[in-house]
Design an enzyme around this catalytic site. Structure first.
Site, PDB file in Angstrom:
ATOM      1  N   HIS A 264       7.142  -1.633  -1.341  1.00 47.47           N
ATOM      2  CA  HIS A 264       8.087  -2.318  -0.458  1.00 47.47           C
ATOM      3  C   HIS A 264       8.095  -3.814  -0.765  1.00 47.47           C
ATOM      4  CE1 HIS A 264       7.246   1.075   2.609  1.00 47.47           C
ATOM      5  NE2 HIS A 264       8.514   1.178   2.271  1.00 47.47           N
TER       6      HIS A 264
ATOM      7  N   CYS B 194       2.135  -2.836   7.818  1.00 44.60           N
ATOM      8  CA  CYS B 194       2.717  -1.512   8.103  1.00 44.60           C
ATOM      9  C   CYS B 194       2.199  -0.869   9.384  1.00 44.60           C
ATOM     10  CB  CYS B 194       2.430  -0.486   7.013  1.00 44.60           C
ATOM     11  SG  CYS B 194       1.946  -1.095   5.463  1.00 44.60           S
TER      12      CYS B 194
HETATM   13  C1  CIR Z   1       4.503   5.825   2.495  1.00 45.75           C
HETATM   14  O1  CIR Z   1       4.430   6.065   1.285  1.00 45.75           O
HETATM   15  O2  CIR Z   1       5.581   5.802   3.087  1.00 45.75           O
HETATM   16  C2  CIR Z   1       3.229   5.556   3.248  1.00 45.75           C
HETATM   17  N1  CIR Z   1       2.166   6.325   2.700  1.00 45.75           N
HETATM   18  C3  CIR Z   1       2.883   4.091   3.191  1.00 45.75           C
HETATM   19  C4  CIR Z   1       3.859   3.232   3.917  1.00 45.75           C
HETATM   20  C5  CIR Z   1       3.448   1.806   3.934  1.00 45.75           C
HETATM   21  N2  CIR Z   1       4.360   1.051   4.712  1.00 45.75           N
HETATM   22  C6  CIR Z   1       4.603  -0.231   4.546  1.00 45.75           C
HETATM   23  O3  CIR Z   1       4.114  -0.842   3.627  1.00 45.75           O
HETATM   24  N3  CIR Z   1       5.471  -0.806   5.378  1.00 45.75           N
END
Ligand code: CIR
Length: 255
Positions: A162, A249
């Site tokens: 991201h 996150c």
């Molecule tokens: C994913 O791959 O969607 C989750 N395992 C990790 C999301 C991390 N989110 C973020 O950096 N905002």
């Protein structure tokens, strides 16, 4: 950035190890993951933030990464349409919670958008077009946030999960950024603190006023922040990182 009053979080479920990841760091220890999550929660509380802890959702192993489900603005919140189909059901779970704080808008098909791709500062919004957020989703968000008085920039990303994996605001004038993104035109008005090359993960730091929550393993980044007069709160993130997550996150912040 207005002071954060509330943070919405969700407990990691015992299925958290089956979430999406590209990290190649092995399976997380779920006990340690829960401790790291709790430590983050306690830190927010110690900074005077009211934490709303939602129940675990075993059907959605990534659902404790609540940041991806919404973009919270001063007057409205935008429910996202996550790029990973496995995560789309998380949005309906967060909707009633955010409805208590904000009028809701939403990203609709064929748009996809993850909250992790949206960086907000005072009246600026930078949106990453990534493997999760498509141009249609970014443009839908741009139209909504422009209507809220934000200037919007779209940035094409070809590395990292991201935008906020590599770029975060420290305050309204300063960003913490990976070197490969530091020459972005949309950052030209910001003071840029570049994390050392081997510490890119540390760019996912969370500012709560002058306190910067940063991953504890990265000495160079901690030093850089201290040199620039920020107060560093170092937190363990090893198990969260195994699931491609970071400090931003884990919460949805509401002022
Ligand atoms: C994913 O791959 O969607 C989750 N395992 C990790 C999301 C991390 N989110 C973020 O950096 N905002």
């Amino acid at each position: 950035m207005a002071p954060i009053k509330t943070a919405v979080m969700r407990k990691p479920a015992n299925k958290a190890g089956s979430g999406l990841t590209t990290a190649n760091l092995g399976k997380p220890d779920l006990g340690v993951l829960a401790e790291q999550h709790m430590r983050y929660c306690q830190t927010l509380k110690s900074l005077g933030i009211n934490v709303v802890m939602l129940d675990e959702q075993p059907a959605y192993p990534d659902s404790y990464f609540v940041e991806d489900t919404a973009v919270v603005l001063p007057k409205i919140a935008v429910l996202t349409r996550p790029g990973a189909w496995q995560r789309r059901g998380e949005v309906a779970l967060i909707e009633p919670v955010l409805a208590e704080y904000r009028t809701l808008e939403r990203i609709v098909e064929p748009g996809t958008l993850d909250g992790g791709d949206v960086l907000l500062t005072n009246h600026r919004c930078i949106v990453g077009v990534s493997s999760r957020t498509n141009r249609e989703g970014a443009c839908q968000l741009a139209e909504i946030v422009s209507g809220e008085g934000f200037h919007v920039d779209l940035v094409n990303l070809d590395e990292g999960l991201h935008l906020k994996s590599s770029l975060n605001a420290l305050d309204d004038e300063s960003v913490l950024v990976a070197q490969r993104l530091s020459s972005l035109e949309c950052l030209s008005d910001f003071r840029k603190l570049c994390v050392p090359r081997q510490e890119e993960y540390a760019a996912n730091a969370l500012a709560i006023g002058r306190q910067i929550l940063v991953s504890e393993e990265f000495a160079g980044t901690k030093r850089l922040l201290i040199e620039h007069n920020y107060d560093v709160i170092a937190l363990p993130t090893s198990e969260i990182r195994k699931m491609d997550g970071g400090l931003t996150c884990l919460s949805l912040r509401i002022d």
